[in-house]
Design a protein around this motif. Sequence first.
Motif, PDB file in Angstrom:
ATOM      1  N   HIS A 146       0.919  -1.167  -0.609  1.00 14.54           N
ATOM      2  CA  HIS A 146       0.017   0.351  -0.199  1.00 14.54           C
ATOM      3  C   HIS A 146       1.064   1.544   0.013  1.00 14.54           C
ATOM      4  O   HIS A 146       0.185   2.100  -0.650  1.00 14.54           O
ATOM      5  CB  HIS A 146      -1.134   0.083   1.126  1.00 14.54           C
ATOM      6  N   TYR A 178       2.520   1.426  -4.325  1.00 13.56           N
ATOM      7  CA  TYR A 178       1.408   1.138  -5.770  1.00 13.56           C
ATOM      8  C   TYR A 178      -0.061   2.158  -5.095  1.00 13.56           C
ATOM      9  O   TYR A 178      -0.408   1.977  -3.611  1.00 13.56           O
ATOM     10  CB  TYR A 178       0.972  -0.213  -5.295  1.00 13.56           C
ATOM     11  N   PRO A 179      -1.137   2.477  -5.689  1.00 15.24           N
ATOM     12  CA  PRO A 179      -1.795   3.083  -5.705  1.00 15.24           C
ATOM     13  C   PRO A 179      -2.756   2.181  -6.058  1.00 15.24           C
ATOM     14  O   PRO A 179      -3.105   1.146  -6.284  1.00 15.24           O
ATOM     15  CB  PRO A 179      -2.771   4.051  -7.449  1.00 15.24           C
ATOM     16  N   PRO A 180      -3.971   1.976  -5.519  1.00 17.34           N
ATOM     17  CA  PRO A 180      -5.167   1.045  -5.447  1.00 17.34           C
ATOM     18  C   PRO A 180      -5.182   0.396  -6.088  1.00 17.34           C
ATOM     19  O   PRO A 180      -5.378  -1.281  -6.343  1.00 17.34           O
ATOM     20  CB  PRO A 180      -6.040   2.166  -4.456  1.00 17.34           C
ATOM     21  N   GLU A 181      -4.940   0.493  -7.488  1.00 18.40           N
ATOM     22  CA  GLU A 181      -5.542   0.251  -8.775  1.00 18.40           C
ATOM     23  C   GLU A 181      -4.710  -1.464  -9.150  1.00 18.40           C
ATOM     24  O   GLU A 181      -4.686  -2.163  -9.755  1.00 18.40           O
ATOM     25  CB  GLU A 181      -6.006   1.463  -9.509  1.00 18.40           C
ATOM     26  N   TYR A 182      -2.706  -0.737  -8.715  1.00 15.59           N
ATOM     27  CA  TYR A 182      -2.398  -2.286  -8.364  1.00 15.59           C
ATOM     28  C   TYR A 182      -1.722  -2.906  -7.518  1.00 15.59           C
ATOM     29  O   TYR A 182      -0.955  -3.737  -7.642  1.00 15.59           O
ATOM     30  CB  TYR A 182      -1.004  -0.866  -8.405  1.00 15.59           C
ATOM     31  N   TRP A 183      -3.258  -3.204  -6.385  1.00 14.61           N
ATOM     32  CA  TRP A 183      -2.566  -4.378  -5.794  1.00 14.61           C
ATOM     33  C   TRP A 183      -3.624  -5.439  -6.417  1.00 14.61           C
ATOM     34  O   TRP A 183      -4.607  -5.380  -6.349  1.00 14.61           O
ATOM     35  CB  TRP A 183      -3.883  -3.699  -4.453  1.00 14.61           C
ATOM     36  N   THR A 207      -2.161  -0.752 -15.958  1.00 21.47           N
ATOM     37  CA  THR A 207      -2.707  -1.229 -14.640  1.00 21.47           C
ATOM     38  C   THR A 207      -2.876  -2.491 -14.846  1.00 21.47           C
ATOM     39  O   THR A 207      -3.354  -3.371 -16.184  1.00 21.47           O
ATOM     40  CB  THR A 207      -4.416  -0.753 -14.101  1.00 21.47           C
TER      41      THR A 207
END
Length: 360
Positions: free
Chosen positions: A24, A27-32, A138
């Motif tokens: 976290h 990465y930005p959330p869309e890359y988790w 992404t």
Amino acid sequence: MTTLTIRRVESDTLDEMAFLSLPHAIYPPEYWTEDASEIQTLIAGTHPISSRHEFEAWVAYKGDEIVLRAALTWPHADDTCVYLGYFESLYNDFELFQAFMNHLDQVAKSRGAQRMIGPVQASFWVSYRMLLSGYEDTPFTGEPYNPPYYPVLWEAVGFELTERYLSNFFKRIEAVGPHQRLSKRYQQFLDKGLTFKDAKAKEWEAILPQVFQLLSELYKGFPLFEAITYVEFKQIFKDYQQILDFTMVKLAYDQARLVGFVITVPDYGNLVYGSFNLLTLLRILRIRHKAERYTVMYLGVDEDYLGLGSALTHLVYQAIEKRSAYAVAGMIHHTKVTKNYLPDMQTKQHHYGIFERTLL
């Protein structure tokens, strides 16, 4: 001299929280792209395949800041190697990475490992491979993601790229008529007496053992493959049914015997990782109803039915064409003929790798 505090992670501790939180910070959330609850079962030793491995998670702090993490997995089936997985580094800092790896090397060698292979998140059946290109995009469902400096760091400490994979991205499939080569293959197998059908949710419990048997036979020659039981397989993929669009699961039968299948899922991005709350389920349902892109996750064909993969791809092609959607064939080993399907429709590729180093 870099000073790191390195500790093995135990369940239900602040170290475990730090291990889970590090992505976290990167990465930005869309890359988790990981399931925290799955990692917790691996650390606790309660994962369906925990009896087949020894799993240790490690964290490294610089002062009070967590800067590195990784997990070492010793597969019981091969006591000469150790897997390195769940690797994350907050900084592109070789000195920090080298200090961390020196510690992990000593741990691995103390248990008799001679080779280190990765990234492998515990097992072939969990996740593996490192992204080597396509960092600007992404990740699609099932695709790993990592910063571009990870392979550079790994190679700097002696890892060598030993296995290559790729994903093919295809242009939007619109009403342009049948693809001649695929439709010809499909007709050839119809003429041989094979039958094709879509999977159905109410029949999935009966179909899944057949898929598992065929998949296990076909994948046994893949790098890192290990045989598991059907019970273990079912536990690992127990939530998979929630994301399937069964009209995109195509099956091929020779009389009553399953001889081929292709499992294509709507691209949910990273919605499928972690717990499913009401909002997530609603978003999944909306995408499942009409997705912009579909991901070919698994394609399996009995080795006695050469060309059947193209026939099954014909059915997927038709289904995606009706939806006027995009498609991606995900993470194909570079030696497989499926990497050459529909070259005239391909727009780009992503590449991935597995690395190995000798422990001296």
